[in-house]
Write an enzyme that holds these catalytic residues in place. Structure first.
Site, PDB file in Angstrom:
ATOM      1  CD  GLN B 126      -2.362   1.319   2.781  1.00 28.01           C
ATOM      2  OE1 GLN B 126      -1.742   0.987   3.780  1.00 28.01           O
ATOM      3  NE2 GLN B 126      -3.611   1.746   2.834  1.00 28.01           N
ATOM      4  N   GLY B 127       0.752   2.060  -1.056  1.00 25.31           N
ATOM      5  CA  GLY B 127       1.532   3.294  -1.134  1.00 25.31           C
ATOM      6  C   GLY B 127       0.699   4.513  -0.799  1.00 25.31           C
ATOM      7  CE1 TYR B 128      -4.004   3.908  -0.331  1.00 25.49           C
ATOM      8  CE2 TYR B 128      -5.088   4.901   1.568  1.00 25.49           C
ATOM      9  CZ  TYR B 128      -5.163   4.214   0.375  1.00 25.49           C
ATOM     10  OH  TYR B 128      -6.378   3.836  -0.110  1.00 25.49           O
ATOM     11  CB  SER B 129       2.260   7.029   4.824  1.00 32.05           C
ATOM     12  OG  SER B 129       1.176   6.627   5.584  1.00 32.05           O
ATOM     13  CD  GLU B 244      -5.856   0.342   7.005  1.00 38.92           C
ATOM     14  OE1 GLU B 244      -6.168   1.399   6.440  1.00 38.92           O
ATOM     15  OE2 GLU B 244      -4.719   0.076   7.420  1.00 38.92           O
ATOM     16  CB  SER B 382      -3.107   8.709  14.456  1.00 41.09           C
ATOM     17  OG  SER B 382      -3.854   9.919  14.464  1.00 41.09           O
ATOM     18  CG  ASN B 383      -6.108   5.035  18.224  1.00 40.35           C
ATOM     19  OD1 ASN B 383      -6.006   4.519  17.106  1.00 40.35           O
ATOM     20  ND2 ASN B 383      -6.277   4.326  19.316  1.00 40.35           N
ATOM     21  CD  GLU B 384      -3.310  10.804  18.555  1.00 39.14           C
ATOM     22  OE1 GLU B 384      -3.270  10.044  17.562  1.00 39.14           O
ATOM     23  OE2 GLU B 384      -2.538  10.685  19.526  1.00 39.14           O
TER      24      GLU B 384
END
Lengths: 379, 397, 379, 397
Positions: B126-129, B244, B382-384
């Protein structure tokens, strides 16, 4: 009451801080750890001989600067700020502490060698079944003529691969977790029959499993009275526990300041993440835990020479609080960094690893809450 | 309402249990027991067995290779996999790009890519970040410029899990630099063997090589490998993120994790009693177990909602948050349980080590796993970010 | 597996919800509580006779709608949404639950009266020394001819001032916290020798200290077998515990939605406070706890008819989690409201008070974690 | 560094201890023991004894009536007061307006007001908060318009503690409507008997009448009763807030609170053991006690910093945050300890009740006190505001 440092103490801190800034940057530390021995022996020599740092906590008659617990604490805090892997805790705080406590010929002989940087001591006390109970010992020291014969297995002995001497707890009598019958020995690390299995630790040190197979040691290796070593062990472990808390103050202060710095630079959604209120409040919580760790460490350092029950309660209060702070500050430093925080590439992750190991070193928060309760909260 | 399984469901459970018992690879079991890292082949061996059986993609529509199971059957399936401690299948093809392709792809794309995902012949990443954009996915800078029938892609991706093994990758790239944030992004499928693609390892705190940087320099990608419309890739990305997050709750796996903690706590000594007799350690286990039950029934309620027609919505952020926190607590507890033996580090950087580890078998991976698992509250949004999503999408604030 | 409600259940919820919206607004509730009896008996009558609500959980042969635990749960949840002070828990869940369990003549006689709204039951089980231990009973029931004579003191008996009947646990044998020798009685609240000291509770109910002074009761007041009442008591208390958790779902849902609403309206520093990220995330945490409370209550409701050990583990898991949620949601609702949250003037504070009492009703979180561990986590 | 008291300090401690033992009013002790509310006269009786002794304002400069004690002596003093469970003195004059007057006031104001604060003849209250402005103090709307030698004040204040007893109040008012936020605010001293001042009770969750609304309708206040410059009242307000936060840590009082919890937990039964033998209840006590030690030594370090010349800075927000949280946890634990007997409510709205309470003596105020103490994280600048202050002033973010 007085909370100020002496000029000598300020000088020790400044000297050491400057030295470590020069020698212990992140890359240098990585190189030491990756080297064959896992350390740079030149640093230890310099600490001893160029800076006189290893004598800070010893009396002037032994060649030291006349300090004690406060000097240990501030040196450990500075070491924590660079996550130094020097065996100061083992050699000076534990080994030196035991020698200062028993005094006599062995102290006169060994302390100057510690100060000179010629002796490195590792503390072989934990056993696989014993967890944090200092009296739960199966290693035996059997009287044999004027000496003793050691048999047993000590686990996760930090600094053992580097050590010239081992400080070993063993049973000369009793069994299980009995207080009576525990003795403490300082022995040559190269004595025949000592078998080591060395390995690195997750926080960058070197340690060993140490096996004693009919190791013959001389009678004068005994520190204090035979069978009555537990109070001495408890005392030096308390001193070491506070020293580790002081180290934690350095480690968590850096975790906090590193996180602040990162948050000011890192942009997300068009602004530095330090502008997000949730992260701001989290960094405030980290700050408060760092400050309170310092307060508790000061408190416990100043109480180390009180009678045992008071000393133990103070030390356990300190370690319980500092262990939790190390967890909170470490975890939140990583979370605030995001992905980059869990790579080997940034120093922050290595501070986190050391903070994590400090959490349980000489007993987890739960262990120390329980000891505190036993001492102060009778039913 | 009722909790009991129907007779058909019980029969299904038995079928699954038997299948796993008879087909799970023996050598995989021993690699797992000894705590070694799994190789690409280890993962694929189990994948191929499931593919052959037709059980590799239970969540997919039947027409594309799904099983046609009910939500309850899928629940039973994941429970049984976890109970038998089976290795997971890689999510990048099956849970991520697969659903995007069968939902948004052309008939040609479906025909070209779905079989390889099902069979395991194509390993996906997966090329996301990107280094500059963590949780702020929409700020990505990797550029794709149209040149004839190709896009020419330039940029850098990071946190690309298992890219070292990947045959294909799905990438978010910017196809319109003037559009802002989420506009102007497209969803490309890139053959990882294309010239200009470079994969460089990132070593994480526990010494693992799981994630990578992927550099893209003048990488030519046929336009036919773009999924959905140009500049509308964000639609695929959002769809995928919701998918996801559901998987990320990992209830069944965490249940197994709690059982392992219990086993350790019955073995480890705490003074003169087993660790599990320490009331505070026991309490941490019971808290975990109860929180896990809460998560499980929240997921079941959410599945029931899905079954009655609602797709996975922003509530799935709850599953991500709580699921990831529980996974972290499990590793935290394991590290606490092993005491002194959390310290020994016995592993090269990315290479296996065949010596016997220090301390008990369950101890030597405790600290690295704890360090590594910090990622669960960071990745996948992230959870934030998840809390921001709930605040905005569910609470409307 | 199936998580959907039946049409009848949906109808019960809608009917009740509409009725309570009309009758139980904040002012009306305040007036009931401030009245002499501390309640409005007309509501109970209406619940029974106009809505048929008190029969929802009873079998059709007793004149009910044929429901059970699920009906109790959804009625309690709706009552929680208006912090109703109706004695449904005591009368239907506890009293009705005991009668359904023992069946026979007494059930046939009393259940229709419950459904008709003519009977109100209070559960006199707790004693000052007993905390949450249901077997720790000093109240005695001594055999006397065909009947018994009761002596003892029951504490904090909710709804006792309103009750026509008391459901009383007492020792017919044994002592301390022994399981054997505990019996359960349903007696007329006006029997001679019953002395009450009535008082309001902090959450708006009425309760009493109940003293039994040589209270002669007939033999048929005994529910089940003499001396074997503990399993029955445990069962109805488990049912009541889940019912209180369902109530908590209603209470916390309102605490959450009320806080959201307030935060959207309240301006500070030039914007609604709902825009502050820290408060947003806090409201998300409250949301997650409300949702998880619902999940746990559903789980436990569905497990109430499993064998005792499974039932008890499920109920304790549920109550432990819901108690903590009640605390988190309640405290954060008040904190988010600021000063106005701690006045009597706003409903939110009253929801908070009920949530606080729910935390410990039928056992605190700690109590239930411990019971869960006893049942599921053997050493 | 050293912890021990010097011989002089030990002698001082003994002197204090003896003084309290010989002079603390007997009737006050019995009112406290029975858990009754304290009347104005109850508070004043102890105040006057301290005033007569010259020990009423240890923190004040000697020239204004302070004791000239060192920081250590002041520490000993508050420890001994708490250990002897003495009622507190009202802070509004002594800790709040008094320091503002001797720091910013004119010689006439000092002469007029300080003696009455010290003697207790003037009971003060604080007019800061307004219905629209909670933590956002600077947004206040109460207006003071100059008219000859008077200001004419109109507006509404709220959360005015003990205003029902007050002779004087210090108020923040807006004297320039065009200035924004913190500009244009002045600090006025208002005689509560002035026509147009109306005090209305607010009843809080536990049934207490502690706080009030104060309505100001065309209240004429002589200009000479303005402290510091016109439109510069925010300077006084900030100064006062920092002072208030230090006192708010309440270490000594919380220590006493923890001791009371221990006593309750030794009395209350938990099954067949006293509650204090319950490991989890015990743990909550030890956590409290240790957190309190951390707070105490943080305060001592901060005092040492002050002694060496630094005034109370924004770090005092830490003391406020942790101090208030600890106070809340103490009340939470007390409520948990009393079990069923937390429920009975035995108190009219604002009136005393002479019947014997339900359950043990220590039980009947547990729930009201718990409810009431939720205020400590709200008033004096909510804990959210305190965290904002630390973020901005200490961390610079």
């Amino acid at each position: 009451m007085d909370f100020s440092y002496t000029e000598t103490q300020d000088m020790i801190r400044e000297t050491l801080s400057r030295f470590l800034a020069d020698t212990y940057d992140f890359d240098s530390r990585n190189k030491m750890i990756a080297s064959d021995s896992g350390r740079d022996p030149g640093i230890w020599k310099a600490l001893a001989q160029d800076l006189g740092m290893l004598g800070a906590a010893f009396s002037e008659e032994h060649g030291g600067l006349g300090g004690g617990h406060l000097e240990n604490a501030l040196i450990m805090e500075e070491l924590g700020k660079v996550i130094a892997i020097e065996p100061y805790l083992q050699t000076v705080v534990l080994g030196g502490g035991a020698l200062k406590a028993v005094g006599g010929a062995i102290a006169d002989a060994v302390i100057p060698e510690i100060i000179g940087g010629n002796v490195i001591i590792a503390f072989a006390y934990a056993e696989p079944q014993g967890r944090y109970n200092l009296a739960n010992i199966r290693t035996t020291a059997k009287k044999d003529g004027a000496g003793y014969v050691l048999n047993g297995h000590k686990g996760v002995v930090y600094a053992a691969p580097w050590a010239t001497h081992l400080l070993v707890s063993a049973r000369t009598g009793g069994s299980g977790s009995e207080a009576n019958g525990v003795s403490l020995f300082l022995i040559d690390a190269n004595t025949a029959g000592i078998v080591r299995r060395d390995y690195p630790t997750v926080d960058g040190f070197q340690a060993s499993e140490v096996y004693f197979e009919n190791v013959a040691i001389p009678g004068d290796a005994l520190l204090g009275d035979e069978g009555a070593g537990l109070p001495l062990i408890e005392r030096i472990v308390d001193e070491a526990t506070v020293a580790v808390c002081a180290e934690a103050c350095g480690v968590t202060a850096k975790l906090h300041s590193g996180t602040l710095e990162y948050a000011r630079q890192r942009n997300q959604f068009g602004q530095p993440i330090s502008r997000f209120q949730v992260l701001q409040h989290r960094m405030v919580d980290m700050f408060m835990d760092v400050e309170q760790s310092k307060s508790m460490t000061t408190m416990a350092t100043l109480k180390l020479d009180l009678p045992a029950a008071e000393r133990m309660a103070a030390v356990s209060a300190c370690k319980a609080k500092v262990s939790r702070a190390a967890k909170l500050v470490g975890q939140n430093a990583i979370q605030t960094h995001g992905g980059i925080g869990i790579t080997q590439e940034l120093a922050i992750g290595h501070f986190f690893k050391r903070a994590t190991m400090i959490e349980s070193q000489f007993g987890s928060a739960d262990h120390h809450y329980e000891r505190f309760e036993r001492l102060t909260l009778a039913d | 309402m009722q909790l009991e399984f129907s007779p058909e469901e019980i029969a299904f459970q038995q079928e699954v249990r038997t299948f796993i018992a008879e087909n799970y690879p023996e050598n995989l079991r021993s690699v797992q027991d000894e705590g070694h890292d799994l190789s690409k082949e280890d993962f694929l061996s189990w994948h191929r067995i499931l593919a052959k059986k037709g059980w590799i993609a239970p969540a997919w529509p039947v027409e594309y290779g799904g099983t046609g199971w009910t939500a309850t059957q899928r629940f039973i399936w994941s429970e049984e996999l976890a109970a038998a401690d089976c290795v997971g299948t890689m999510p990048f093809g099956l849970s991520m790009v697969g659903p995007v392709i069968y939902t948004f792809g052309t008939p040609e794309q479906k025909a070209r890519f779905l079989p390889g995902i099902l069979s395991g012949d194509d390993w996906w990443c997966q090329g996301y970040s990107e280094p500059g954009a963590g949780s702020d996915l929409a700020s990505l800078r990797t550029k794709a410029v149209r040149d004839g029938d190709d896009y020419v892609v330039n940029g850098q991706k990071t946190w690309t899990t298992m890219a070292q093994y990947a045959d294909w990758g799905f990438f978010l790239v910017r196809t319109d630099s003037d559009a802002k944030a989420q506009e102007g992004i497209s969803f490309l499928l890139i053959d990882m063997k294309t010239p200009g693609v470079t994969v460089r390892p990132i070593i994480t705190l526990g010494g693992e090589h799981e994630v990578n940087e992927v550099w893209l320099e003048d990488v030519r990608v046929p336009v036919e490998n773009r999924v959905y419309e140009e500049n509308k890739g964000w639609t695929c990305a959002k769809f995928l993120l919701a998918h996801e997050r559901t998987g990320i709750a990992a209830v069944a796996r965490s249940k197994r994790g709690v059982e392992k903690i219990k086993a350790i706590a019955r073995t480890e000594q705490d003074g003169d009693r087993p660790l599990i007799a320490n009331p505070f350690f026991k309490r941490k286990i019971s808290e975990l177990e109860i929180d896990l039950t809460a998560l499980e029934f929240t997921e079941l309620r959410s599945l029931a909602g899905e079954a009655s027609g609602k797709g996975p919505g922003p509530e799935s952020s709850l599953l991500k948050i709580k699921g990831s926190e529980i996974q972290q607590r499990i590793t935290e507890l394991a590290l606490e349980a092993v005491g002194h033996y959390g310290a020994p580090y016995f592993r090269g950087f990315g290479e296996g080590d065949n010596e016997h580890p220090i301390g008990p078998d369950y101890a030597h991976r405790a600290a690295p796993t704890y360090f590594n698992t910090r990622k669960t509250t960071i990745y996948g949004g992230s959870n934030e970010i998840q809390r921001n999503i709930i605040a905005k999408m569910v609470l409307g604030i």
